[in-house]
Design a protein around this motif. Sequence first.
Motif, mmCIF file in Angstrom:
data_model
loop_
_atom_site.group_PDB
_atom_site.id
_atom_site.type_symbol
_atom_site.label_atom_id
_atom_site.label_comp_id
_atom_site.label_asym_id
_atom_site.label_seq_id
_atom_site.Cartn_x
_atom_site.Cartn_y
_atom_site.Cartn_z
ATOM 1 N N GLU A 97 0.826 -1.205 0.000
ATOM 2 C CA GLU A 97 0.000 0.000 0.000
ATOM 3 C C GLU A 97 0.862 1.258 0.000
ATOM 4 N N LYS A 98 1.928 1.259 0.782
ATOM 5 C CA LYS A 98 2.834 2.409 0.845
ATOM 6 C C LYS A 98 3.504 2.621 -0.510
ATOM 7 N N GLU A 99 3.966 1.552 -1.129
ATOM 8 C CA GLU A 99 4.607 1.659 -2.435
ATOM 9 C C GLU A 99 3.625 2.153 -3.495
ATOM 10 N N THR A 100 2.392 1.702 -3.432
ATOM 11 C CA THR A 100 1.373 2.143 -4.374
ATOM 12 C C THR A 100 1.140 3.648 -4.257
ATOM 13 N N LYS A 101 1.086 4.155 -3.039
ATOM 14 C CA LYS A 101 0.904 5.597 -2.829
ATOM 15 C C LYS A 101 2.092 6.383 -3.389
ATOM 16 N N ILE A 102 3.287 5.888 -3.156
ATOM 17 C CA ILE A 102 4.493 6.563 -3.656
ATOM 18 C C ILE A 102 4.494 6.576 -5.187
ATOM 19 N N ARG A 103 4.188 5.449 -5.787
ATOM 20 C CA ARG A 103 4.133 5.372 -7.257
ATOM 21 C C ARG A 103 3.093 6.323 -7.829
ATOM 22 N N HIS A 104 1.950 6.416 -7.187
ATOM 23 C CA HIS A 104 0.893 7.327 -7.633
ATOM 24 C C HIS A 104 1.369 8.781 -7.539
ATOM 25 N N SER A 153 3.302 13.687 -14.625
ATOM 26 C CA SER A 153 2.252 14.246 -15.474
ATOM 27 C C SER A 153 2.265 15.767 -15.441
ATOM 28 N N ASN A 154 2.418 16.337 -14.251
ATOM 29 C CA ASN A 154 2.461 17.796 -14.120
ATOM 30 C C ASN A 154 3.674 18.386 -14.829
ATOM 31 N N LEU A 155 4.823 17.741 -14.694
ATOM 32 C CA LEU A 155 6.031 18.230 -15.350
ATOM 33 C C LEU A 155 5.917 18.110 -16.859
ATOM 34 N N ASP A 156 5.396 16.997 -17.346
ATOM 35 C CA ASP A 156 5.148 16.831 -18.791
ATOM 36 C C ASP A 156 4.263 17.951 -19.311
ATOM 37 N N ARG A 157 3.168 18.184 -18.635
ATOM 38 C CA ARG A 157 2.199 19.194 -19.049
ATOM 39 C C ARG A 157 2.826 20.590 -19.049
ATOM 40 N N ALA A 158 3.575 20.912 -17.998
ATOM 41 C CA ALA A 158 4.206 22.230 -17.904
ATOM 42 C C ALA A 158 5.233 22.436 -19.019
ATOM 43 N N LEU A 159 6.035 21.427 -19.286
ATOM 44 C CA LEU A 159 7.037 21.546 -20.343
ATOM 45 C C LEU A 159 6.387 21.693 -21.716
ATOM 46 N N GLN A 160 5.305 20.981 -21.943
ATOM 47 C CA GLN A 160 4.589 21.116 -23.212
ATOM 48 C C GLN A 160 3.979 22.502 -23.358
ATOM 49 N N MET A 161 3.447 23.047 -22.281
ATOM 50 C CA MET A 161 2.880 24.395 -22.322
ATOM 51 C C MET A 161 3.970 25.422 -22.634
ATOM 52 N N ILE A 162 5.131 25.256 -22.014
ATOM 53 C CA ILE A 162 6.240 26.175 -22.259
ATOM 54 C C ILE A 162 6.667 26.109 -23.727
ATOM 55 N N SER A 163 6.748 24.916 -24.280
ATOM 56 C CA SER A 163 7.105 24.775 -25.700
ATOM 57 C C SER A 163 6.075 25.437 -26.602
ATOM 58 N N HIS A 164 4.802 25.222 -26.304
ATOM 59 C CA HIS A 164 3.745 25.819 -27.127
ATOM 60 C C HIS A 164 3.773 27.338 -27.056
ATOM 61 N N LEU A 165 4.082 27.882 -25.893
ATOM 62 C CA LEU A 165 4.209 29.333 -25.769
ATOM 63 C C LEU A 165 5.338 29.848 -26.656
ATOM 64 N N ALA A 166 6.465 29.147 -26.635
ATOM 65 C CA ALA A 166 7.608 29.565 -27.453
ATOM 66 C C ALA A 166 7.283 29.479 -28.937
ATOM 67 N N LEU A 167 6.604 28.424 -29.331
ATOM 68 C CA LEU A 167 6.269 28.236 -30.742
ATOM 69 C C LEU A 167 5.173 29.183 -31.218
ATOM 70 N N GLY A 168 4.458 29.805 -30.267
ATOM 71 C CA GLY A 168 3.392 30.729 -30.612
ATOM 72 C C GLY A 168 3.880 32.065 -31.124
ATOM 73 N N LYS A 169 5.183 32.302 -31.089
ATOM 74 C CA LYS A 169 5.779 33.541 -31.607
ATOM 75 C C LYS A 169 5.105 34.779 -31.010
ATOM 76 N N ILE A 170 4.945 34.795 -29.705
ATOM 77 C CA ILE A 170 4.322 35.912 -29.003
ATOM 78 C C ILE A 170 5.421 36.922 -28.678
ATOM 79 N N ASP A 171 5.334 38.124 -29.260
ATOM 80 C CA ASP A 171 6.389 39.116 -29.091
ATOM 81 C C ASP A 171 6.635 39.497 -27.637
ATOM 82 N N ASP A 172 5.590 39.684 -26.867
ATOM 83 C CA ASP A 172 5.749 40.100 -25.476
ATOM 84 C C ASP A 172 6.335 39.006 -24.585
#
Length: 111
Positions: free
Chosen positions: A15-22, A29-48
Amino acid sequence: MAVQDFETLFQDKIEKETKIRHHVSEIKSNLDRALQMISHLALGKIDDLRLYVSRILDLLLSSGALDKGTLLVGTLAFTTFLVWATSVPDFCANFSSGGVKVLFRSIGYVR
């Protein structure tokens, strides 16, 4: 110790290992999502966006995304950094500000 005590101990460990894995899975998942958002912002060519280049690159470099974060996301952190290095306006235009200074400072080249 009785067999039942071992079974209870074993079940507690599972049970302890299952909680740690979760928890690790959520962080990944959060890091994947954040990195993808950062890439999309860069590719959006937003001047500001150039106003935030230094902060975002500092986050990528100093938060561990390009260090221990690679254990979770593999090459995604480095790919995100390269997207910023090639897509964001003025990344290399002025060495004294922006991402280039953050990059060189992070590797100890500039103080």
